[in-house]
Design an enzyme around this catalytic site. Sequence first.
Site, PDB file in Angstrom:
ATOM      1  N   ASP A   3     -27.657  18.189  29.779  1.00  0.00           N
ATOM      2  CA  ASP A   3     -27.684  19.816  30.522  1.00  0.00           C
ATOM      3  C   ASP A   3     -29.080  20.950  29.323  1.00  0.00           C
ATOM      4  O   ASP A   3     -29.490  20.668  29.227  1.00  0.00           O
ATOM      5  CB  ASP A   3     -26.328  19.925  30.049  1.00  0.00           C
ATOM      6  CG  ASP A   3     -26.195  19.169  28.845  1.00  0.00           C
ATOM      7  OD1 ASP A   3     -26.387  19.630  27.932  1.00  0.00           O
ATOM      8  OD2 ASP A   3     -24.431  18.784  28.732  1.00  0.00           O
ATOM      9  N   ASN A  22     -22.528  17.528  26.702  1.00  0.00           N
ATOM     10  CA  ASN A  22     -20.719  17.277  26.851  1.00  0.00           C
ATOM     11  C   ASN A  22     -20.048  16.050  27.700  1.00  0.00           C
ATOM     12  O   ASN A  22     -18.549  15.887  27.953  1.00  0.00           O
ATOM     13  CB  ASN A  22     -20.281  18.546  28.242  1.00  0.00           C
ATOM     14  CG  ASN A  22     -21.081  18.462  29.328  1.00  0.00           C
ATOM     15  OD1 ASN A  22     -21.609  16.895  29.111  1.00  0.00           O
ATOM     16  ND2 ASN A  22     -20.551  18.743  30.700  1.00  0.00           N
ATOM     17  N   ASP A  47     -43.384  22.790  43.297  1.00  0.00           N
ATOM     18  CA  ASP A  47     -43.158  22.252  44.481  1.00  0.00           C
ATOM     19  C   ASP A  47     -43.813  21.365  45.671  1.00  0.00           C
ATOM     20  O   ASP A  47     -43.639  22.693  46.793  1.00  0.00           O
ATOM     21  CB  ASP A  47     -42.047  21.883  44.614  1.00  0.00           C
ATOM     22  CG  ASP A  47     -41.263  20.135  45.153  1.00  0.00           C
ATOM     23  OD1 ASP A  47     -41.323  19.582  44.017  1.00  0.00           O
ATOM     24  OD2 ASP A  47     -40.925  19.705  46.074  1.00  0.00           O
ATOM     25  N   ASP A  66     -27.490  15.051  27.449  1.00  0.00           N
ATOM     26  CA  ASP A  66     -26.195  15.561  27.354  1.00  0.00           C
ATOM     27  C   ASP A  66     -25.438  16.032  25.840  1.00  0.00           C
ATOM     28  O   ASP A  66     -25.533  15.462  25.115  1.00  0.00           O
ATOM     29  CB  ASP A  66     -25.033  14.228  27.765  1.00  0.00           C
ATOM     30  CG  ASP A  66     -23.877  14.611  28.636  1.00  0.00           C
ATOM     31  OD1 ASP A  66     -24.459  15.889  28.483  1.00  0.00           O
ATOM     32  OD2 ASP A  66     -23.640  13.675  28.547  1.00  0.00           O
ATOM     33  N   ASP A 102     -20.660  14.265  30.097  1.00  0.00           N
ATOM     34  CA  ASP A 102     -20.376  14.182  31.628  1.00  0.00           C
ATOM     35  C   ASP A 102     -21.680  12.667  31.971  1.00  0.00           C
ATOM     36  O   ASP A 102     -21.991  12.526  33.154  1.00  0.00           O
ATOM     37  CB  ASP A 102     -20.058  14.609  32.246  1.00  0.00           C
ATOM     38  CG  ASP A 102     -22.223  15.575  32.957  1.00  0.00           C
ATOM     39  OD1 ASP A 102     -22.906  15.313  31.439  1.00  0.00           O
ATOM     40  OD2 ASP A 102     -21.871  16.954  32.710  1.00  0.00           O
ATOM     41  N   HIS A 150     -42.224  12.945  36.507  1.00  0.00           N
ATOM     42  CA  HIS A 150     -40.228  12.550  37.285  1.00  0.00           C
ATOM     43  C   HIS A 150     -41.096  11.336  38.330  1.00  0.00           C
ATOM     44  O   HIS A 150     -39.656  11.260  38.439  1.00  0.00           O
ATOM     45  CB  HIS A 150     -39.277  13.487  36.840  1.00  0.00           C
ATOM     46  CG  HIS A 150     -39.720  14.414  38.397  1.00  0.00           C
ATOM     47  ND1 HIS A 150     -40.514  15.187  38.003  1.00  0.00           N
ATOM     48  CD2 HIS A 150     -39.330  14.352  39.693  1.00  0.00           C
ATOM     49  CE1 HIS A 150     -40.725  15.849  38.987  1.00  0.00           C
ATOM     50  NE2 HIS A 150     -40.269  15.302  40.428  1.00  0.00           N
ATOM     51  N   ASP A 151     -41.813  11.746  38.913  1.00  0.00           N
ATOM     52  CA  ASP A 151     -41.926  10.826  40.181  1.00  0.00           C
ATOM     53  C   ASP A 151     -42.774   9.654  39.639  1.00  0.00           C
ATOM     54  O   ASP A 151     -42.796   8.633  40.851  1.00  0.00           O
ATOM     55  CB  ASP A 151     -42.750  11.340  40.861  1.00  0.00           C
ATOM     56  CG  ASP A 151     -41.614  13.143  41.582  1.00  0.00           C
ATOM     57  OD1 ASP A 151     -40.821  12.729  42.029  1.00  0.00           O
ATOM     58  OD2 ASP A 151     -42.427  13.695  41.828  1.00  0.00           O
ATOM     59  N   GLU A 181     -48.241  21.400  42.309  1.00  0.00           N
ATOM     60  CA  GLU A 181     -48.023  20.039  43.176  1.00  0.00           C
ATOM     61  C   GLU A 181     -49.219  19.860  44.317  1.00  0.00           C
ATOM     62  O   GLU A 181     -48.429  20.459  45.027  1.00  0.00           O
ATOM     63  CB  GLU A 181     -46.764  19.513  43.605  1.00  0.00           C
ATOM     64  CG  GLU A 181     -46.355  18.166  44.117  1.00  0.00           C
ATOM     65  CD  GLU A 181     -45.105  17.734  44.141  1.00  0.00           C
ATOM     66  OE1 GLU A 181     -45.140  16.298  44.113  1.00  0.00           O
ATOM     67  OE2 GLU A 181     -44.579  17.832  45.321  1.00  0.00           O
TER      68      GLU A 181
HETATM   69  C1  NOJ Z   1     -42.058  16.399  44.567  1.00  0.00           C
HETATM   70  C2  NOJ Z   1     -41.242  16.133  43.832  1.00  0.00           C
HETATM   71  O1  NOJ Z   1     -41.804  16.048  42.224  1.00  0.00           O
HETATM   72  C3  NOJ Z   1     -40.273  15.025  43.976  1.00  0.00           C
HETATM   73  O2  NOJ Z   1     -39.579  14.909  42.738  1.00  0.00           O
HETATM   74  C4  NOJ Z   1     -39.402  15.573  45.785  1.00  0.00           C
HETATM   75  O3  NOJ Z   1     -38.496  14.278  45.691  1.00  0.00           O
HETATM   76  C5  NOJ Z   1     -40.008  16.038  46.042  1.00  0.00           C
HETATM   77  N1  NOJ Z   1     -40.862  16.904  45.852  1.00  0.00           N
HETATM   78  C6  NOJ Z   1     -39.262  16.742  47.588  1.00  0.00           C
HETATM   79  O4  NOJ Z   1     -39.002  18.046  46.792  1.00  0.00           O
END
Ligand code: NOJ
Length: 623
Positions: A100, A94, A270, A92, A96, A400-401, A327
């Site tokens: 960014d 700024n 995605d 970050d 918040d 990130h999942d 993905e």
């Molecule tokens: C896969 C993404 O990696 C995930 O973070 C997202 O919630 C779902 N697809 C829906 O877009």
Amino acid sequence: MNKPVQTHSNNRPIVSNATAQDASFSTGHAAKPRNDSLATSVTYPSSSQKTKSLSNDQIGTDSDAALTRTHSRPGWWKESVVYQIYPRSFQDTNGDGIGDLRGIIQRLDYIHALGADVIWICPVYDSPNDDNGYDIRDYYRIHEEFGTMDDMRELIERAATYGIRIIMDLVANHTSDEHAWFVESRSSLDNDKRDWYIWRPGEQEQPPNNWTSFFGGSAWQYDEATGEYYLHCFSRKQPDLNWENPDVRHALYEMMEWWLDLGIAGFRIDAITVIKKDQQLLSAPYDESKGSVPVGSVCLNRAGITDFLHEMKQQVLAPYEALTVAEAPGVTIADIDGYVDEEHGAFNMIFQFDHVDLDVSMYERAIYKPWQLSRFKQVLSNWQTATAERSWMALYMENHDHVRSVSKFANDAAYRERSAKMLATYYFLMRGTPFIYQGQELGMTNHYFTLIDDYRDLDSIHMYNEQIECGRSEQELLDYLYKRSRDQGRMPMQWDGSAQAGFTSGQPWLQVNPNYTEINVAAQLNDEHSVLYFYRQLVRLRKEHPAFIYGNYKEIYTDSEQIGAYTRTYKQEFWTVWCNFTESTISLPDLMSGERMLGNMDDHDSGTLRPYESVIYRTIQAN
Ligand code: NOJ
């Protein structure tokens, strides 16, 4: 199709001195802004100049001895290492509390020093943020919390000066329910865009069928305006686009071209295996007696999907030579040809899900099942073997999942550093393009959140509430989320030991892991034995030795529940990679021979692997 004026190939950009024109995109939601005023400062070499990858001579051909055989065509993206950024949690600038684009620009030096050639940026588009940006309101705008389109352009240009390409997240299965297309679509039964989404009437005041979304609950949302339901495989604020409608596809292709014209090198795509819906089941009526049907069991990788994928490739991806990584849950080894065959496949590579989902089942909500090393190795090896001849894989342990890999697959307590390096060694040197998720290179760990209120991820919160209603205990669910919540991988990047880990001067949107005082970039830069330095060494090793890119892969010690090991062979070179996944010391007499090229312990004893030790050997065979 209304193709933008300026086109580029996606190869290494040459940054000119031309000053970018200010383009303030006041797009509204519906109009596609012109891109030609934007792409003034990044140009690309012509296709004859572009291939920076090794030549066929360099990588070995069929005329070499059997050991040296490789079937891979050279490709710059095969030789690359990708760094994944979850912008919200990266840096970050700024105050918040939200990372960014300027934060990414500020950290380009760091990413370059790590050795990455490509950055994948998770969604930064305008979005109401129901699913942290995976619900896009306007594909042509940057969400103000991340910055501006000028920042984006500057990022692409500045990254190019380091030889780093940018790929964006392409979310094309669904939009936000606040996207102009959906606003129109829901407005009346005869709106022009009605058919851009998937609408069905209910059955006796119930949803059209019993599908449940990936995030739990019915996959259908009733909409009062027209008295029908729309399909959403993810949250109710993420209505699925109707890919059967060619206008939808062309609008998406146009948007993709617009981004490619801006100078990005390609896309991480995605949820693409969800785009083809089972048309028959779509119209099957609701049947309460059948219980619920997870969309994952009916909407993933349906027959006919490759027609869409190949059209997208032909119309956009191939002409731009875009880098594509899809993905791909639901794609099996039997589907490799359509997806990643070097010639006929729709994409350069895919993310398979087998190894990261060994500990869950689609049919049992919030039940954790311990994973087994032999199975973990087997699924990875199966993909390696199946793609050996004509395809390519994306190699990853985190994103990130998912939770932090050292917490899941290794040991985040007494052996955190050593086991993080071991795990890195194991996946990074397989055949494919390695992805490093921000913070993985530090050995960042999971953190036990003691309150559900500490979580931010809609999926985790929804699952918790749903399961509490089913009578499960708070403790049991917090334990589960510690092991599976997406927020485990989304805690802010740990830059230094100052307040909030140097991530923000404000209040972070998601708490910082308290172990940041110990685990952070600044501390690891001061320690040549750190996980961060080890990752740099691995990247260098891979770049210096084509064996790790184009060499053959073969698993050894297949059934072991302790050791993960494999060979890479290339021309006269024979490499072995050894990883101990346990806390025991293991003897492997005779097998470890050759020159030790890298390892996670300085005082390695040949023939022995101490707890979580990894070592890489090379033998050069005489002609
Ligand atoms: C896969 C993404 O990696 C995930 O973070 C997202 O919630 C779902 N697809 C829906 O877009």
